[in-house]
Write a protein that holds these residues in place. Structure first.
Motif, PDB file in Angstrom:
ATOM      1  N   ALA A  27      -0.704  43.332 -13.407  1.00 10.23           N
ATOM      2  CA  ALA A  27      -0.603  44.162 -14.623  1.00 10.23           C
ATOM      3  C   ALA A  27       0.921  44.278 -15.579  1.00 10.23           C
ATOM      4  O   ALA A  27       0.254  44.164 -16.799  1.00 10.23           O
ATOM      5  N   LEU A  28       2.167  44.247 -13.925  1.00 18.14           N
ATOM      6  CA  LEU A  28       2.960  44.392 -15.415  1.00 18.14           C
ATOM      7  C   LEU A  28       2.750  43.018 -15.551  1.00 18.14           C
ATOM      8  O   LEU A  28       4.381  42.261 -16.496  1.00 18.14           O
ATOM      9  N   ARG A  29       2.989  41.994 -15.227  1.00 17.19           N
ATOM     10  CA  ARG A  29       3.152  40.792 -15.633  1.00 17.19           C
ATOM     11  C   ARG A  29       2.563  40.298 -17.202  1.00 17.19           C
ATOM     12  O   ARG A  29       2.904  38.993 -17.456  1.00 17.19           O
ATOM     13  N   ASN A  30       1.412  40.990 -17.347  1.00 15.59           N
ATOM     14  CA  ASN A  30       0.020  40.723 -17.728  1.00 15.59           C
ATOM     15  C   ASN A  30      -0.780  41.752 -18.519  1.00 15.59           C
ATOM     16  O   ASN A  30      -0.834  42.667 -18.198  1.00 15.59           O
ATOM     17  N   GLY A  31       0.066  41.404 -20.526  1.00 16.19           N
ATOM     18  CA  GLY A  31      -0.074  43.117 -20.967  1.00 16.19           C
ATOM     19  C   GLY A  31      -1.932  43.344 -21.246  1.00 16.19           C
ATOM     20  O   GLY A  31      -2.348  44.537 -21.118  1.00 16.19           O
ATOM     21  N   ASN A  32      -2.496  41.815 -21.444  1.00 19.87           N
ATOM     22  CA  ASN A  32      -4.123  42.129 -20.712  1.00 19.87           C
ATOM     23  C   ASN A  32      -4.956  43.259 -19.706  1.00 19.87           C
ATOM     24  O   ASN A  32      -5.409  43.384 -19.491  1.00 19.87           O
ATOM     25  N   MET A  33      -3.951  42.128 -18.898  1.00 14.26           N
ATOM     26  CA  MET A  33      -4.490  42.757 -17.447  1.00 14.26           C
ATOM     27  C   MET A  33      -3.937  44.846 -17.047  1.00 14.26           C
ATOM     28  O   MET A  33      -5.055  45.328 -16.591  1.00 14.26           O
ATOM     29  N   MET A  34      -3.213  44.560 -18.063  1.00 10.70           N
ATOM     30  CA  MET A  34      -2.447  46.172 -17.778  1.00 10.70           C
ATOM     31  C   MET A  34      -4.061  47.563 -18.159  1.00 10.70           C
ATOM     32  O   MET A  34      -3.563  48.124 -17.757  1.00 10.70           O
ATOM     33  N   GLN A  35      -4.264  47.016 -19.936  1.00  5.74           N
ATOM     34  CA  GLN A  35      -5.062  47.596 -20.232  1.00  5.74           C
ATOM     35  C   GLN A  35      -6.451  47.685 -19.293  1.00  5.74           C
ATOM     36  O   GLN A  35      -7.084  48.228 -19.415  1.00  5.74           O
ATOM     37  N   SER A  36      -6.794  46.198 -18.631  1.00  3.38           N
ATOM     38  CA  SER A  36      -7.922  45.997 -18.050  1.00  3.38           C
ATOM     39  C   SER A  36      -7.593  47.528 -16.680  1.00  3.38           C
ATOM     40  O   SER A  36      -8.359  47.917 -15.993  1.00  3.38           O
ATOM     41  N   PHE A  37      -5.854  47.155 -15.956  1.00  8.41           N
ATOM     42  CA  PHE A  37      -6.058  48.012 -14.449  1.00  8.41           C
ATOM     43  C   PHE A  37      -6.224  49.639 -14.780  1.00  8.41           C
ATOM     44  O   PHE A  37      -6.881  49.735 -14.619  1.00  8.41           O
ATOM     45  N   LYS A  38      -5.715  49.559 -15.880  1.00  6.98           N
ATOM     46  CA  LYS A  38      -5.914  51.502 -16.942  1.00  6.98           C
ATOM     47  C   LYS A  38      -6.744  51.580 -16.850  1.00  6.98           C
ATOM     48  O   LYS A  38      -7.122  53.040 -16.366  1.00  6.98           O
TER      49      LYS A  38
END
Ligand code: URA
Length: 198
Positions: free
Chosen positions: A165-176
């Motif tokens: 998530a820290l490396r990828n903005g889309n994943m960060m959104q999904s993670f949260k």
């Protein structure tokens, strides 16, 4: 035996088990930590640089994100238990090999049996593989699954790894976003099993 004693026992067994892989390149064993009566057990991949130095799981940037995301849903680190599929840092943070994960598996299973959580959150594809073999994380992240695992009634939720998530903005959104399911599940458990939230 109390849970605290059982965990100390298990840690000693791991420390003494010279057959465990990855020990040579690591500073120390990184055992799980947290509340032995936790309802939620987080299962990560393996120690990184900071975890290896400090001997504690999720204390670097990924850990900071995990702690912050937990706080955003009202969960404090002291209330949960946090662990990893492999317990020595892989050299240069490389991915753990299947045989390495398998070598640590009996200890991970024993730890889960001591904690007896109600919810297991897998972080990243390697810990996801323990409960969802053959699945792709992009297809199932954030989707809880009820399962009877080794005699325990569990809700297992696969999540992206916080380092991803820290490396990828889309994943960060999904993670949260994916974390928001956790309080809902806890509320349900509270209703159906009369379990207090902490
Ligand atoms: N990443 C993990 O998977 N585990 C840790 O303990 C730290 C970073």
């Amino acid at each position: 035996m109390s849970k605290v004693d059982a965990l100390a026992d298990l840690k000693k067994k791991m420390d003494d088990d010279k057959t465990l892989p990855l020990r040579e390149g690591a500073t120390q064993l990184v055992f799980g930590e947290g509340n032995p009566n936790a309802l939620i057990y987080y299962l990560g991949e393996g120690p990184g640089f900071h975890e290896d130095k400090q001997g504690r799981p999720f204390v670097g940037m990924a850990g900071k994100l995990l702690d912050e995301t937990n706080l955003s849903i009202g969960i404090k680190r002291k209330d949960v238990y946090i662990s990893n599929v492999v317990r020595f840092r892989p050299p240069s943070n490389r991915d753990p090999e299947e045989f390495e994960i398998m070598a640590f598996q009996p200890y991970v299973d024993a730890e889960i049996q001591i904690i007896k959580p109600k919810i297991i959150v897998t972080l990243g594809r390697f810990s996801m593989g323990k409960f969802f073999p053959g699945e792709r994380i992009s297809g199932i992240h954030g989707k809880p699954k009820k399962m009877l695992w080794q005699g325990l009634d569990l809700v297992v939720i696969p999540m992206y790894h916080p380092a991803a998530a820290l490396r990828n903005g889309n994943m960060m959104q999904s993670f949260k976003e994916d974390f928001k399911i956790i309080p809902q599940i806890m509320e349900e458990l509270h209703k159906t099993e009369q379990i207090s939230l902490f």
